[in-house]
Design a protein around this motif. Structure first.
Motif: not given
Length: 387
Positions: A5, A18, A21-23, A367, A370, A374
């Protein structure tokens, strides 16, 4: 592929907690507080590396260690600037950071005319309107003979569709979008503190008078040949980002735009540490590029992947496409199979769910990215399930 990221340092509104937490596994960042051309000290490199690791992540990729303009156009101080660059590389290598993304685009990093182009579902994306860009070039920048660089249909659109709605506020917004908001936060030449960005931009363009694509290629090879011994010593992979958009703009040469360009810089410096950042988005912004074929052809020389893709419209405009675009799915399949472990980050995702009010850097929402991550993780899982 490693899930990474792009993060803009401790002042980024998106925190490392943050991201964990989202991988996210790896961080893509730079020492943004150090001016272009100055040495990244070992102390500063280790400080950033430790900060990232304290949050359970790793510093996977430097993006970017900026190449100074003087190196690109071949100024009198380029050798000293290259020596500074080599010292920064040494300090990164000593800290175990081995993947360096950079670009060789003159003056302008990436260009868009609209940073919040509305989508039918209520989100917004980055957008490049060719007629608006022509208006900026011809009527705001007032570059000599600029009109000669545009086809008649683009000029017609500029006159009939763009010019009638260009008041002072609209022109200011276009300047902000093209040369300020997309540039300053990535160690760019123009920042939001500049009171006269257009005049400063003209000064940078002037530096490239007489520099054509052949000269720029020669300067890139000179730079790469100079730093390869350091890359060999520390096992550092240099990966150039394709030009965005992948075509000459504002009278400036662009030399990483297509298959022939990629092959040329790889052949010019055949060292395996000289490689590519495969940005499917940048390459797909040119209708001349088959991104799937390019991914297949250059997978072995790719050290970093940007997972995004663009849709080119019939009038030459382009916009970001969904991260589930079939072309991007196939690109992910290629790299997941042929380059396991290569760092990958999603890019230029939509603004959604309040992203627009958070003050995120253009193209780097939370968002939206994210959701994109995904999607890409789902594609990766499906690819691996099919083994």
């Amino acid at each position: 592929m490693e899930k990474t990221w792009r993060w803009f340092g401790p002042n980024d509104k998106i925190t490392l907690d943050m991201l964990r937490q989202i991988g996210v596994e790896g961080i893509v960042t730079a020492l943004h507080h150090i001016p272009n051309g100055e040495i990244w000290s070992e102390e500063e490199v280790v400080k950033m590396k430790n900060f990232i690791e304290e949050h359970g992540l790793r510093w996977s990729v430097v993006e970017s260690l900026p190449v100074s303009e003087s190196i690109k156009y071949g100024g009198s101080d380029r050798d000293q600037l290259i020596e500074n660059y080599k010292e920064s590389l040494r300090n990164l290598g000593k800290a175990g950071i081995k993947t360096i993304c950079y670009n060789f685009m003159p003056v302008l990093d990436w260009a868009r005319t609209d940073l919040e182009y509305p989508n039918p579902n209520g989100t917004s994306n980055l957008y490049f309107n060719r007629a608006e860009f022509a208006y900026f070039d011809i009527n705001i920048l007032k570059r000599e003979n600029a009109a000669q660089d545009y086809d008649e249909e683009t000029l017609r659109r500029m006159r009939e569709e763009v010019a009638p709605r260009m008041d002072k506020d609209a022109e200011h917004r276009l300047v902000e979008n093209i040369i300020v908001k997309t540039q300053g936060f990535v160690n760019g030449n123009i920042t939001e503190d500049d009171l006269e960005p257009v005049n400063k931009f003209r000064e940078f363009l002037e530096l490239y008078k007489g520099i054509d694509a052949d000269r720029l290629r020669a300067n890139m090879a000179y730079f790469l040949n100079a730093i390869m011994p350091v890359c060999d010593e520390y096992g550092i992979d240099m990966c150039v980002h394709p030009d965005d958009p992948p075509m000459p703009i504002l009278g400036l040469p662009r030399i990483v735009t297509c298959d022939a360009d990629i092959r040329a810089f790889l052949d010019a410096v055949p060292n395996p540490h000289n490689g590519l950042t495969f940005c499917a988005g940048s390459l797909s912004a040119g209708a001349h590029n088959d991104v799937v074929e390019l991914a297949r052809k250059y997978a072995s020389r790719t050290h970093f992947v940007h997972a995004r893709i663009c849709k080119v419209l019939s009038n030459g405009d382009f916009k970001e496409s969904t991260h589930l675009d079939p072309r991007l799915i196939e690109v992910v399949r290629i790299f997941e199979k042929e380059r396991p472990g290569v760092p990958m980050r999603v890019d230029h995702a939509p603004l959604m769910l309040g992203d627009g009010e958070m003050g995120y850097n253009a193209g780097y929402s939370f968002h939206g990215r994210m959701l994109a991550l995904g999607m890409i993780l789902g594609v990766m899982a499906a690819v691996n399930e099919g083994d």
